[in-house]
Design an enzyme around this catalytic site. Structure first.
Site, PDB file in Angstrom:
ATOM      1  N   LYS A 199       4.893  19.370  -7.395  1.00 52.79           N
ATOM      2  CA  LYS A 199       4.176  19.365  -6.116  1.00 52.79           C
ATOM      3  C   LYS A 199       4.166  17.897  -5.657  1.00 52.79           C
ATOM      4  O   LYS A 199       3.365  17.088  -6.122  1.00 52.79           O
ATOM      5  CB  LYS A 199       2.734  19.876  -6.329  1.00 52.79           C
ATOM      6  CG  LYS A 199       2.045  20.420  -5.098  1.00 52.79           C
ATOM      7  CD  LYS A 199       1.910  19.455  -3.947  1.00 52.79           C
ATOM      8  CE  LYS A 199       0.812  18.437  -4.122  1.00 52.79           C
ATOM      9  NZ  LYS A 199       0.817  17.415  -3.025  1.00 52.79           N
ATOM     10  N   CYS A 223       1.076   0.555  -8.011  1.00 55.87           N
ATOM     11  CA  CYS A 223      -0.057   0.610  -8.940  1.00 55.87           C
ATOM     12  C   CYS A 223      -0.016  -0.576  -9.884  1.00 55.87           C
ATOM     13  O   CYS A 223      -0.980  -0.830 -10.587  1.00 55.87           O
ATOM     14  CB  CYS A 223      -0.050   1.910  -9.713  1.00 55.87           C
ATOM     15  SG  CYS A 223       1.337   2.013 -10.810  1.00 55.87           S
TER      16      CYS A 223
END
Ligand code: NAD
Length: 496
Positions: A178, A286
């Site tokens: 997803k 990140c």
């Protein structure tokens, strides 16, 4: 294979491209122009159920395929990714905003994971002992989990799905992805290549959507493992819901990465590397350094150099050659980042360079989500601004009198994704490595991204789970151990 403008994106279920039955769609925009380039469906629970059921059927066959055969499509995938690198990189830039070079860079790190997963015949070996008791042998073997799902963020649409997919399928699982609804086009491209690579029907599925889609995966009894990368609140939520439903979960969250600069550092090198860490990918990595702590007299020269570097950065559309930094992902993101700068100033920080409100060249980019590098000085390490993930090109400078104090400041935050040190002292590097509370450490490096053959080791609020992404951790996450203790009475020879 170019994806045409404003195209309606499809799901890939049971080896077929399908129009979703979703009633809601979101617009996908090119962040450099704000132009709508695709529509992505928010798939509902019934579609997730169908994808998972088909994946489960495929898994029952796939787990019986010898591992040496299971890795063959990965070799083909590696060749296809190399062949389509240029178009894939352009797709990433057009939906995510980063520069072409940054898009190529992330694809390279993704391809590395495909290569490492081709070592599955070795990586998934178990172990054994003969004669654990007289005439009794014991062995540990690894078996796949079944259907596993991955839910991925917007900032690395080419790389992050490949942190998981190659290991999941090489070890015999069926995999459902997803992707982020903000950047779903790269994944459409990737799945077209996966189809060409020759994975059997149903082993790989793609289901577009948002929260409802994710929840359906988290609640489906046939989904046995969940890999997630995204913000910390969502990581925590996904970890709780998946594990409450009896699934394995590895959930990587947000970050606020510190770097310490000692007076004995090579200042020119430290500046170049840290500017790239803070402003590369518009600060939306990140592993971006967002707080730099200078120690003692490192402050003067370093501050001057980093502000000059930040101010000189060429901001614009990522496919233009000279551009060093693209836009942030959305209008909301830009507004959030820019209002956080106000918060920093309200909390006492000094604005050395304000990147807000500056134009970029070209009429077609007038509405793009650009914000230029911003640098704040004398940031209070305990302020909300210093501890909140900004996820944009905003750098905080802090000061410490001693190395010990700098380590204390670096350890103040709850996140633990990365910490870096700039020095020419091996002893300082060793002490930093020992004391700093983060799972990925860089010494004279600004983006300490582990290679695919090491685990991506976030700590604290940057990771929920036990086994990280990549390499041995990936293989262990996607397999369960089975221990067999066996005795074979020695009667056979009497028959012959
Ligand atoms: P996000 O958390 O908003 O979304 C990530 C994924 O979760 C998306 O697929 C989204 O559809 C889904 N999602 C969002 N809200 C949800 C909800 N309430 N319930 C269920 N699913 C939900 O993250 P993002 O904005 O796409 O990505 C940026 C974040 O990712 C930053 O915080 C960044 O630090 C983090 N990140 C972490 C790593 C790491 O390795 N630790 C790597 C890349 C990005």
């Amino acid at each position: 294979m170019t994806i045409t403008a404003a195209k309606e994106l499809l799901n890939y279920i049971g080896g077929e491209w399908r129009r979703s039955s979703a009633s809601d769609y979101l617009e996908v925009r090119n962040p450099a122009t704000a132009e709508t380039i695709a529509k992505v469906p928010l798939s509902a629970q019934a579609e997730v159920n169908e994808a998972v059921q088909k994946a489960h059927g495929a898994y029952l066959e796939w787990r019986q395929v010898p591992v040496t055969e299971r890795i063959q499509p990965l070799f083909k995938l590696k060749a296809l990714l190399e062949e389509h690198l240029d178009e894939l990189a352009k797709t990433i830039t057009n939906e995510c905003g980063k520069t072409y070079a940054e898009s190529v860079g992330e694809l390279r790190r993704g391809i590395e994971n495909v290569e490492v997963a081709c070592g599955a015949p070795l990586l998934m070996q178990g172990y054994n002992n003969e004669d654990v008791a007289r005439g009794i042998d014991e062995q540990m073997i690894r078996q796949p989990l079944g259907v596993v799902a991955a839910i991925t963020p917007f900032n690395f649409p080419g790389m992050i799905p490949l942190w998981f997919l190659p290991y999941a399928v090489a070890t015999g699982n069926a995999f459902v992805l997803k992707p982020s609804e903000k950047v779903p086009m790269t994944t459409q491209y990737l799945y077209r290549l996966l189809k060409q690579a020759g994975f059997p029907t149903g082993v790989l599925s793609l289901i577009n959507g948002g929260k409802e889609t994710v929840d359906a995966l988290l609640d489906h009894p046939l989904v046995k493992g969940v890999s997630f990368v995204g913000s910390t609140p969502v990581a925590r939520y996904i970890y709780s819901r998946a594990t409450a439903n009896g699934k394995r979960a590895q959930c990587q969250g947000g970050a606020k990465n510190p770097a310490v600069v000692l007076p004995d550092a090579d200042m020119a090198m430290a500046t170049r590397i840290l500017a790239d860490s803070a402003f590369g990918c518009a600060g939306q990595r990140c592993l971006a350094t967002s707080a730099i702590i200078t120690v003692g007299e490192a402050r003067g020269e370093f501050t001057e150099r980093i502000v000059a570097d930040a101010a000189s950065r060429k901001v614009g559309y990522g496919l233009q050659e000279e551009v060093q930094m693209g836009p942030v992902i959305s209008a909301d993101s830009k507004a959030r980042i820019e209002s956080l700068v106000d918060k920093g100033v309200q909390e006492g920080a000094k604005l050395l360079l304000d990147g807000r409100g500056k134009p970029v060249a070209g009429e077609e980019f007038r509405n793009g989500y650009f914000t230029h590098p911003t640098v704040l000085d004398e940031v209070n390490p305990k302020s909300t601004f210093a501890t909140t993930e900004i996820f944009g090109p905003v750098l905080s400078l802090m000061q410490a009198d001693t190395f010990e104090e700098a380590i204390e400041i670096a350890n103040l935050r709850a996140y633990g994704n990365q910490a870096c040190l700039f020095t020419s002292s091996g002893a300082a590097a060793r002490e930093f490595r020992h004391k700093v509370q983060a799972g990925n450490i860089g010494i004279n490096l600004g983006v300490a991204a582990p290679m695919a053959f090491f685990p991506f080791s976030g700590w604290g609020e940057s990771f929920f789970g036990d086994l990280h992404a990549q390499a041995h951790h990936g293989v262990e996450f996607y397999t369960q151990t089975k221990v067999v203790v066996e005795r074979w009475p020695n009667t056979w020879s009497r028959k012959f």
